[in-house]
Design a protein around this motif. Structure first.
Motif, PDB file in Angstrom:
ATOM      1  N   SER A  86       0.837  -1.182   0.000  1.00  0.00           N
ATOM      2  CA  SER A  86       0.000   0.000   0.000  1.00  0.00           C
ATOM      3  C   SER A  86       0.873   1.233   0.000  1.00  0.00           C
ATOM      4  O   SER A  86       1.927   1.266   0.633  1.00  0.00           O
ATOM      5  CB  SER A  86      -0.896   0.028   1.246  1.00  0.00           C
ATOM      6  OG  SER A  86      -1.557   1.273   1.345  1.00  0.00           O
TER       7      SER A  86
ATOM      8  N   ILE B 121       0.603   3.379   3.741  1.00  0.00           N
ATOM      9  CA  ILE B 121       1.214   3.014   5.023  1.00  0.00           C
ATOM     10  C   ILE B 121       2.617   3.618   5.121  1.00  0.00           C
ATOM     11  O   ILE B 121       3.185   4.050   4.120  1.00  0.00           O
ATOM     12  CB  ILE B 121       1.237   1.474   5.213  1.00  0.00           C
ATOM     13  CG1 ILE B 121       2.038   0.766   4.114  1.00  0.00           C
ATOM     14  CG2 ILE B 121      -0.194   0.938   5.247  1.00  0.00           C
ATOM     15  CD1 ILE B 121       2.101  -0.758   4.263  1.00  0.00           C
ATOM     16  N   ASP B 122       3.159   3.659   6.331  1.00  0.00           N
ATOM     17  CA  ASP B 122       4.459   4.280   6.560  1.00  0.00           C
ATOM     18  C   ASP B 122       5.581   3.446   5.936  1.00  0.00           C
ATOM     19  O   ASP B 122       5.414   2.262   5.643  1.00  0.00           O
ATOM     20  CB  ASP B 122       4.711   4.428   8.064  1.00  0.00           C
ATOM     21  CG  ASP B 122       3.824   5.486   8.704  1.00  0.00           C
ATOM     22  OD1 ASP B 122       3.264   6.321   7.967  1.00  0.00           O
ATOM     23  OD2 ASP B 122       3.692   5.474   9.948  1.00  0.00           O
TER      24      ASP B 122
ATOM     25  N   GLU C 225       6.407   0.235   7.740  1.00  0.00           N
ATOM     26  CA  GLU C 225       5.368  -0.765   7.529  1.00  0.00           C
ATOM     27  C   GLU C 225       5.458  -1.358   6.128  1.00  0.00           C
ATOM     28  O   GLU C 225       5.307  -2.574   5.934  1.00  0.00           O
ATOM     29  CB  GLU C 225       3.986  -0.122   7.730  1.00  0.00           C
ATOM     30  CG  GLU C 225       3.796   0.400   9.137  1.00  0.00           C
ATOM     31  CD  GLU C 225       2.468   1.109   9.331  1.00  0.00           C
ATOM     32  OE1 GLU C 225       1.777   0.772  10.301  1.00  0.00           O
ATOM     33  OE2 GLU C 225       2.122   1.985   8.517  1.00  0.00           O
TER      34      GLU C 225
ATOM     35  N   GLY D 293      -4.619  -1.341   2.705  1.00  0.00           N
ATOM     36  CA  GLY D 293      -4.687   0.086   2.361  1.00  0.00           C
ATOM     37  C   GLY D 293      -4.827   0.370   0.885  1.00  0.00           C
ATOM     38  O   GLY D 293      -4.059   1.162   0.333  1.00  0.00           O
TER      39      GLY D 293
ATOM     40  N   ALA E 133      -7.340  -0.523  10.739  1.00  0.00           N
ATOM     41  CA  ALA E 133      -6.003   0.081  10.718  1.00  0.00           C
ATOM     42  C   ALA E 133      -5.987   1.400  11.472  1.00  0.00           C
ATOM     43  O   ALA E 133      -6.906   2.211  11.357  1.00  0.00           O
ATOM     44  CB  ALA E 133      -5.578   0.316   9.274  1.00  0.00           C
TER      45      ALA E 133
ATOM     46  N   PRO F 234      -1.715  -0.235  14.090  1.00  0.00           N
ATOM     47  CA  PRO F 234      -0.880   0.078  12.928  1.00  0.00           C
ATOM     48  C   PRO F 234      -0.680  -1.166  12.048  1.00  0.00           C
ATOM     49  O   PRO F 234      -0.532  -2.282  12.553  1.00  0.00           O
ATOM     50  CB  PRO F 234       0.440   0.528  13.549  1.00  0.00           C
ATOM     51  CG  PRO F 234       0.092   0.998  14.918  1.00  0.00           C
ATOM     52  CD  PRO F 234      -1.048   0.112  15.356  1.00  0.00           C
ATOM     53  N   ASP F 235      -0.646  -0.967  10.735  1.00  0.00           N
ATOM     54  CA  ASP F 235      -0.446  -2.086   9.806  1.00  0.00           C
ATOM     55  C   ASP F 235       0.839  -2.862  10.124  1.00  0.00           C
ATOM     56  O   ASP F 235       0.885  -4.076   9.997  1.00  0.00           O
ATOM     57  CB  ASP F 235      -0.376  -1.561   8.372  1.00  0.00           C
ATOM     58  CG  ASP F 235      -1.663  -0.885   7.949  1.00  0.00           C
ATOM     59  OD1 ASP F 235      -2.500  -1.542   7.323  1.00  0.00           O
ATOM     60  OD2 ASP F 235      -1.844   0.309   8.262  1.00  0.00           O
TER      61      ASP F 235
END
Lengths: 194, 824
Positions: free
Chosen positions: A165, A168-169, A172, B341, B397, B429-430
């Motif tokens: 994705s 996401i950070d 991650e 996501g 999430a 968190p993912d």
């Protein structure tokens, strides 16, 4: 597994914004019926923290005001070199997004043929996922392929795809790549491709 | 970024948002900056205030066009035609920067005499959709190095090949193709060429086309010819779309690469020796550093550093993966899928293909902050949920403010932030979800002796767990990498190249190295000082690579290291060392400008900006005579090639092809569309329409207030108040033909079906004069669906899933459609 239960966040929240200063207890004035009345600012008593916008990739800085462990205001961060205190309507809505009652707040499962969600515990959700990954991996794993008469080790899990994705950070995303590749997943991409 | 990397060496936005104020002209083409990157527009407007000209090229008079100095319309999918006319204008009138192209590009390199281009096909076409690229090469000397011509007039040299290739793209011809009036096109060309430095801004408006890579190649060619690369106020600025899409690309959530753009091993590389021999020394060292990060002490020279634990991709397939995943889903290839996501049930072209595919899975695992069309696809109005047997697990999430971590903005700034509130409810968190699932898998495989399970069992996964989840900074450290001899964090990716293989680790192959060092976490730096006034902000967070803010900046100086433009001195050689507000890129920081290491400007295989992009291998000289032991032998680094560039699948130069669905016959060649486009896999979904049934051009885009698929913004009341419903922008003439006025429902139909939305009749849309007749363009925002607080039909139900063959990006931006009055 204490970390998966509902956790005590007050200490953590306080620590992560320890450097943030209390906002000034300023007041706004409004004239009504010839009387100058003073009201406390919505942000009075709030702490100020630094956040990043989570929409387009310009990467604007956000001044986040927090009161009672809740985001009460999101404004452009004046120090950020790109947005210099300004924000677009989406950036301004980061408060609403975070607090939204529409958010999913519990793991859910939709059973085959069902027309509704049912709650599932984190523990059960993770166990179910891990067990299915193992089953499909065992069932659809390709260890070697024949390339021009040579047996080449390829270690591919064929029966699982993975998407995501750009939302996401970095850390991650890195873990997600590491996770997928270790499992042998090669049908793997995300919205950057499209 | 499939075109910038082969052109220069790596693909990313070259400059940064603040730097745009240094431009004297800005071409915005394929990006609606004011609408989609509103705070980037701040810097476009600063440039304009300083006297820069703003040019907008777009099918629609959009919000950015409103403030532009020049607006030029273009038919969707035909950008290469007008850009080729600009290239011809530069070449015919010798308006290129001759010193720059001689010193920094392959302009003088002699091309293989077998290279040809005839009637829309390059030499080497196999008649079935792919090219043998053997003739797209340079003439080589006995050392395997390119032979250079003495003069730029040499008919064999790259510059003359370009001149010949673009000769037929007159302004008149390009106008017939694009619908851009000749006078406007001339004005765009003159304005962009005569005001330097100039920068180009683009986004999905250029890439969502069957010729996307070659369109960006046009930008690379023009910017190299004009000497705009590496200059403050120059460069090519891809304005990317999601908050961390640069990061997620860097971290290789993609099939063809590993983190740090390390090429994925394939079945054509059975051993680590084979891999290094093919991808070159630098990539070989990067992969070993990644394997050391992933497998630690278990990655040894004896087991090829764990090389066989990573799945090897099928060497016979292209990089395209997204649409093929949905094709294969429909062919029952998968039992299970993860979607983190992302909302493919709004964002996939030919949406029925995605819906049908997801219905075939046994288990779908989705991580999302909100319910979306994807999490709840089984509630789609066309479905009876009883018939859908897919089990769906929805993991809640945490959102950005609720977690520690870094995101990389479009201009490569790795910006850190801390959690400021607790995750809502039980959301998580993912990163923690992924951590937990892998922990369980490790446990369930604990007793396995099967060699395939070492990939899981020996994977490094011991991240400290804090009270709010795993220690994210420990992950960033693993990504940054360590010197394994000293145990200290690395300072620069160059250390991976200078240390012996196996002596360093880096989960991103060195790309992010320097973001966190023994000195501290640079992603959290927030000193916004800009002493040079050039918008460098060197101490604001950290910019990859090595905190360089303007890529290819060695080229902003002349060969002696003197700035080419004294007002834009971003790096320079002071006689003893390199100085300036920015960090020197590519050239060695400790070498004088006239040395080979100190003069290097680009990092592709030749080290020269590629005006012509064929395959090329930079060989190692003086190779010792050694026999390598099988598997992995460290001596492979003494014999392997230095670097390798495979070329681009659909040609060494761009050519005008019509979109896969087009209202006209290609006015340039008998080859109608991109000859390397993939064939249809699912004829029941992937239908193509003819111009006689679908005479108009459908294009799609986004609005400021509804972001991408709308999964977040359509659940946000304050944004819904601003943009409550969807619409189709159509011209007054098309409204008349269809018999509709603003607010009426209109049916937009393609070969894939139809959707109904409200008409917005507007002068922003004008019919274009193409090949002697009028072509209407219809524009529809795409981020709508059947969930959320506001809903609407998804235009992706009718868009085309045919895709760009190099990247896999579908041609959303140019589909054939019809528009009729809708009934309700």
């Amino acid at each position: 597994m204490p970390k998966l239960t509902r956790r005590s966040f007050m200490k953590f929240t306080a620590a992560s914004i320890a450097a943030a200063a209390l906002a000034d207890k300023k007041r706004v004035h409004a004239e009504k019926d010839d009387v100058d009345r003073a009201f406390p600012l919505m942000t009075a008593g709030a702490t100020t923290a630094y956040g990043l916008c989570h929409f387009c990739s310009v990467g604007c800085g956000i001044e986040v005001k927090i009161k009672d462990n809740k985001v009460i205001s999101t404004e452009g961060h004046p120090d950020h070199p790109i947005n210099e205190g300004a924000l677009c309507p989406k950036g301004r809505s980061m408060k609403e997004m975070t607090n939204s009652d529409e958010r999913v707040t519990h793991p859910l499962i939709r059973k085959p043929g069902s027309d509704k969600w049912e709650p599932i515990s984190w523990e059960d959700a993770f166990d179910k996922i891990a067990s299915k990954v193992k089953d499909v991996r065992e069932e659809t794993f390709t260890k070697t392929v024949d390339i021009d008469g040579e047996e080449v080790r390829v270690n591919r899990t064929e029966g699982i795809f993975s998407l995501g994705s750009a939302e996401i950070d970095n850390e991650e995303a890195y873990l997600y790549t590491k996770f997928n590749r270790a499992l042998g997943i090669h049908n793997f991409t995300h919205q950057a491709e499209i | 970024m499939a075109s910038l990397a082969p052109s220069f060496g790596s693909g990313a936005m070259t400059n940064n948002f603040n730097d745009m104020k240094n431009a004297n002209v800005i071409l915005i083409a394929g990006n609606n900056t004011a609408e989609c990157h509103p705070l980037a527009m701040r810097w476009v407007l600063k440039a304009q205030k300083n006297g820069a000209k703003i040019i907008v090229v777009d099918p629609r008079f959009n919000r950015t066009a409103k403030v532009a100095d020049i607006y030029a319309p273009v038919r969707p999918g035909t950008d290469i035609a007008y850009l080729s006319a600009i290239a011809k204008y530069i070449l015919d009138n010798k308006l290129y920067d001759e010193t720059y192209i001689r010193e920094n590009t392959n302009a003088l390199y002699k091309v293989n005499p077998d290279f040809k281009f005839q009637d829309g096909l390059f030499s080497g076409f196999d008649g079935e959709g792919s090219y043998n690229k053997d003739s797209w090469t340079y003439q080589l000397d006995s050392d395997g190095l390119p032979i250079q011509a003495d003069s730029l007039d040499d008919p064999d040299c790259v510059l003359m090949k370009l001149k010949g290739h673009f000769k037929d793209y007159t302004f008149k011809k390009a106008s017939e193709i694009t619908g851009m009036p000749v006078d406007k096109m001339k004005l765009v060309a003159e304005t962009f060429v005569n005001n330097r430095p100039g920068t180009i801004l683009y986004a999905l408006g250029m890439t969502q086309k069957s010729v996307g890579t070659q369109g960006i190649r046009m930008y690379a060619i023009i910017q190299l010819l004009l000497g705009n690369m590496g200059m403050p106020g120059g460069g090519i600025n891809a304005n990317r779309g999601e908050p961390n899409v640069q990061g997620s690309t860097d971290l290789a959530l993609m099939a063809h690469i590993l983190p740090g753009y390390i090429p994925i091993p394939t079945d054509a590389h059975p051993t680590l020796n084979d891999y290094i021999n093919t991808v070159g020394i630098s990539n070989g060292k990067k992969l070993i550093s990644l394997l050391k990060a992933w497998y630690g002490d278990k990655a040894t020279p004896e087991n090829e550093y764990g090389y066989h634990r990573i799945p090897k991709r099928d060497s016979g397939i292209s990089d395209a993966t997204y649409v093929p995943i949905f094709e294969k889903m429909n062919q029952d290839a998968y039992k299970m899928g993860f979607i983190f996501g992302q909302n493919p049930v709004v964002s996939t072209p030919t949406l029925d293909m995605a819906l049908a595919g997801l219905s075939k899975l046994e288990l779908l695992v989705v991580s999302e902050a909100f319910e979306t069309e994807t999490t709840s696809f089984w509630l789609h109005p066309d479905f009876n949920s009883k018939d859908i047997q897919t089990e769906v697990i929805l993991l809640p999430a945490a959102v950005a403010f609720e977690k520690d971590g870094t995101m990389t903005n479009s201009s490569r700034w790795i910006q850190g932030k801390k959690a400021v509130v607790a995750p809502k409810g039980e959301s998580m968190p993912d990163g923690d979800m992924i951590y937990e699932i892998m922990k369980r898998l490790k446990k369930s495989y604990a007793n396995s002796n099967d060699s395939k399970d070492k990939a899981i069992l020996e994977l490094t996964w011991d991240y400290p767990v804090l009270d709010h989840g795993i220690d994210i900074e420990s992950v960033l450290k693993e990504m940054n990498g360590y010197n394994l001899k000293t145990g200290k964090l690395l300072n620069s990716g160059s250390e991976i190249q200078s240390l012996k293989p196996g002596e360093s680790s880096s989960g991103v192959g060195g790309l992010y190295t320097g973001v966190i060092t023994e000195e501290g976490n640079h992603s959290l730096r927030r000193d916004n000082d800009d002493p040079s006034g050039l918008g460098v902000h060197p101490n604001w967070t950290f910019s990859w690579p090595d905190n360089t803010r303007v890529l290819w900046n060695r080229g902003s100086t002349d060969k002696n290291g003197k700035p080419r433009d004294k007002d834009r001195a971003i790096v320079s050689w002071n006689g003893n060392r390199w100085v300036g507000p920015d960090v020197l890129h590519i050239a060695a920081k400790d070498k004088a400008p006239n040395t080979p290491e100190g003069s290097k400007v680009f990092s592709n295989a030749e080290g020269k900006g590629a005006l012509f992009r064929g395959p090329f291998t930079m060989p190692q000289q003086n190779i010792p005579d050694v026999t390598l032991k099988s598997g992995y032998d460290p001596n492979v680094f003494k014999v392997a090639l230095i670097s390798n560039e495979g070329g681009i699948g659909d040609g060494p130069l761009p050519a005008h092809y019509e979109p896969l669905e087009s209202p006209v016959k290609n006015p340039m060649f008998s080859q109608q569309s991109n000859p390397t486009a993939a064939p249809v896999e699912l004829p029941e979904f992937q239908k193509y329409g003819k111009a006689k049934d679908y005479p108009y051009v459908l294009t799609t885009y986004m609005v400021t207030e509804q972001f991408l698929s709308g999964g977040v913004t359509r659940n946000t009341p304050q944004l819904n108040e601003l943009m409550p419903s969807n619409f189709a922008e159509i011209s007054k003439s098309l409204a008349k033909k269809a018999g509709v006025k603003s607010g009426d429902p209109v049916k937009i139909s393609t070969a894939r079906g139809d959707v109904t939305v409200s008409a917005m009749v507007t002068d922003r849309m004008q019919p274009l004069k193409v090949d002697g007749r009028e072509v209407e363009v219809v524009g529809v925002p795409w981020g709508w669906g059947f969930r959320g607080l506001v809903q609407g039909e998804s235009v992706n139900q009718v868009t085309n899933s045919g895709y760009e063959p190099n990247t896999g990006t579908p041609e959303y931006k140019a589909c054939a459609c019809n528009v009729t009055k809708g009934g309700k």
